[in-house]
Design an enzyme around this catalytic site. Structure first.
Site, mmCIF file in Angstrom:
data_model
loop_
_atom_site.group_PDB
_atom_site.id
_atom_site.type_symbol
_atom_site.label_atom_id
_atom_site.label_comp_id
_atom_site.label_asym_id
_atom_site.label_seq_id
_atom_site.Cartn_x
_atom_site.Cartn_y
_atom_site.Cartn_z
ATOM 1 N N PHE A 332 0.748 -1.204 -0.213
ATOM 2 C CA PHE A 332 0.374 -0.147 0.322
ATOM 3 C C PHE A 332 0.657 1.537 -0.205
ATOM 4 O O PHE A 332 0.496 2.037 -0.048
ATOM 5 C CB PHE A 332 -1.070 -0.136 0.916
ATOM 6 C CG PHE A 332 -0.668 -0.170 2.696
ATOM 7 C CD1 PHE A 332 0.835 0.991 3.173
ATOM 8 C CD2 PHE A 332 -0.308 -1.530 3.095
ATOM 9 C CE1 PHE A 332 1.381 0.122 3.887
ATOM 10 C CE2 PHE A 332 0.451 -1.717 4.393
ATOM 11 C CZ PHE A 332 1.404 -0.996 4.333
ATOM 12 N N GLU A 417 3.289 3.284 12.040
ATOM 13 C CA GLU A 417 3.421 3.437 10.340
ATOM 14 C C GLU A 417 3.935 5.188 10.299
ATOM 15 O O GLU A 417 3.644 5.897 10.593
ATOM 16 C CB GLU A 417 1.608 4.829 9.887
ATOM 17 C CG GLU A 417 0.895 2.488 9.840
ATOM 18 C CD GLU A 417 -0.390 3.155 9.267
ATOM 19 O OE1 GLU A 417 -0.786 4.702 9.145
ATOM 20 O OE2 GLU A 417 -1.396 2.520 9.907
#
Length: 526
Positions: A332, A417
């Protein structure tokens, strides 16, 4: 064959920027092949088996991001998928263009139809209904950092599947609840993994990249043509476009541009008129068109090639390989496109930069026969002086927009992240730069046409002569000052409508002229 003139097979066909745009504009219909449907069903069954067994698999029976260690019960897995669409719908700012939102859906269907995402057929069929019926969700432009996918915009894009959000329907923006009353549709009951599969991916970045590829290609093609017109208007030299020169430094973009420009100048009385003049060489903005335009061509090609890989990839997470192998990876992450978009953004800006320099050059009055400021009676008239102010402002604005978005990263999701691409910002920014370049090229087109006028009664080559005639049907020769903003608006329409590209194609076919280069297919097809 996986593609036909009237349809494209999602999950099986090779998607390109051009095909994606044709589907978005209703010129091609996208359908899911039976082979892809079988893969989709198999992948969905694997997810259901995982839920039954209870083994912890990220995003299926665990929380998201930093909550990946939080186990979700079998009964709660469906609630989790609905919740994620709602909790991640945090976008702000003006809505993105309807065509870009539609492209996002098209690109998502292509990715999910590969059969590695655990999505239900019914969910994909509902998305296809939105595409086919031009019912497009409202998606805010800001809020994605371009890793863990484009979470916020994709969440807004798919809120309508569960009965939330807004859409454009028959020219109006309405609540999805109103859409359901009108059409009889019902909210979908998303199964395990489906919500995550929908919002995890790079479709916001990729949809913007599709538009960048198309619009930058338009600018590049017209910049070559307008540059050739300016060479004629200022009686520049054709020698810098000889193949013998560029074979000694054989960059594909350089060779392509040089060959195109030289072909456009062929048969020009204007060029023949000064073949024995004593000028040794032209300023760089004329002489180095192959090098500068060519470098931007190469940057465009780089983005086009990477984008095609992305358009035919699976970019959500986790990936369902088979019953025994589910991989939580990082497909992603938008970095592969983010860096290329920044490169293309710089390439676009440079086309505007050198165009502004040619405009300035045309105003100096140093070309024999062409008056200062492109007007005979100056003093009482300012001529084309202030049009260059506008291009200078636009070129300067573009330079400020060229800071690479991908050079930045801010950790999110409580550090889980910890590196993101910011490709979503780069994509939006690149489109702003290209829009400015279109305006700059429009002004150069008007400037070149004005310079042309002072070469009469000499004629240019047959193609450029037809382009000049077309311009004069929209914008007359300026003998004195007037509201030039009106002329500029006409010029922008010519650029956006690809008018001069169409003239080149039409005249070339009619006169049986060859404008092809060794790399014409590479640079003309997207």
């Amino acid at each position: 064959m996986s593609t036909e003139s009237d349809h494209f097979l999602y999950g099986e066909g090779h998607l390109t920027a051009g095909i994606a745009l044709k589907i978005a504009r209703g010129e091609t219909k996208g359908i899911i092949s039976q082979a892809s449907r079988k893969k989709i069903r198999n992948s969905k069954q694997v997810v259901e088996n995982i839920v039954e067994k209870g083994h912890p698999i990220y995003g299926i029976n665990t929380g998201f991001g930093p909550l990946c260690t939080t186990k979700i019960s079998k009964e709660e897995t469906k609630i989790l998928q609905s919740n994620i669409l709602q909790s991640h719908s945090v976008g702000v700012g003006d809505p993105i263009a309807t065509e870009i939102a539609k492209l996002m859906m098209i690109l998502k269907v292509q990715s999910l139809s590969k059969g590695y995402s655990g999505i239900a057929e019914e969910t994909l069929d509902r998305i296809l209904w939105h595409i086919d019926n031009d019912v497009i969700p409202i998606v805010p432009s800001q809020g994605s950092v371009g890793a863990s996918g484009d979470l916020a915009p994709l969440s807004h894009l798919f809120l309508p599947l569960i009965g939330l959000g807004k859409v454009t329907y028959q020219g109006n923006t309405i609540e999805v609840s109103e859409l359901f009353k009108t059409t009889g549709l019902k909210p979908l009951d998303l199964g395990p993994k489906e919500g995550l599969a929908l919002i995890n991916g790079t479709q916001f970045i990729a949809a913007h990249a599709v538009k960048v590829v198309a619009l930058l290609h338009n600018c590049l093609s017209q910049a070559d043509i307008i540059g050739a017109m300016m060479i004629e208007g200022l009686q520049g030299s054709v020698k810098p476009f000889y193949k013998e020169l560029h074979q000694l430094r054989p960059f594909r973009g350089n060779i392509h541009v040089a060959s195109r420009v030289k072909s456009l100048l062929k048969g020009s009385e204007i060029m023949e008129d000064h073949i024995d003049c004593d000028r040794v060489q032209d300023p760089y903005s004329l002489r180095c068109i192959p090098q500068v335009h060519g470098a931007s061509r190469n940057a465009w090609l780089h983005l086009k090639e990477l984008l095609e890989t992305e358009l035919n990839s699976v970019t959500d997470n986790p990936i369902i390989i088979n019953e025994d192998l589910t991989i939580s990876g990082g497909s992603f992450h938008g970095q592969p496109l983010a860096m290329a978009i920044d490169y293309a953004c710089l390439a676009a800006s440079e086309i505007g930069n050198i165009s502004d320099r040619r405009i300035y050059l045309a105003l100096e009055g140093n070309s024999p026969g062409v008056p200062k400021l492109l007007m005979e009676n100056t003093g009482i008239n300012s001529g084309y002086m202030i049009l260059q102010y506008t291009t200078a402002a636009l070129a300067s604005e573009n330079k400020g927009l060229c800071f690479p978005s991908s050079a930045d990263s801010i950790p999110t999701s409580l550090g889980q992240e910890d590196h993101v691409s910011m490709g979503s910002i780069g994509g939006r920014k690149a489109l702003r730069v290209i829009e400015n370049v279109e305006k700059i090229l429009a002004i150069e087109l008007l400037t070149a046409a004005q310079a042309f006028e002072f070469r009469k009664p000499l004629k240019s080559g047959v193609i450029l002569d037809e382009i000049y005639k077309e311009i004069r049907t929209k914008v007359s020769f300026a003998e004195k000052d007037r509201v030039f903003a009106d002329d500029i608006e006409e010029g922008i329409k010519i650029i956006k409508n690809k008018t001069i590209i169409d003239i080149v194609d039409t005249v070339s076919q009619k006169e049986n002229l060859t404008l092809e280069t060794p790399f014409s297919e590479v640079f003309e097809v997207y």
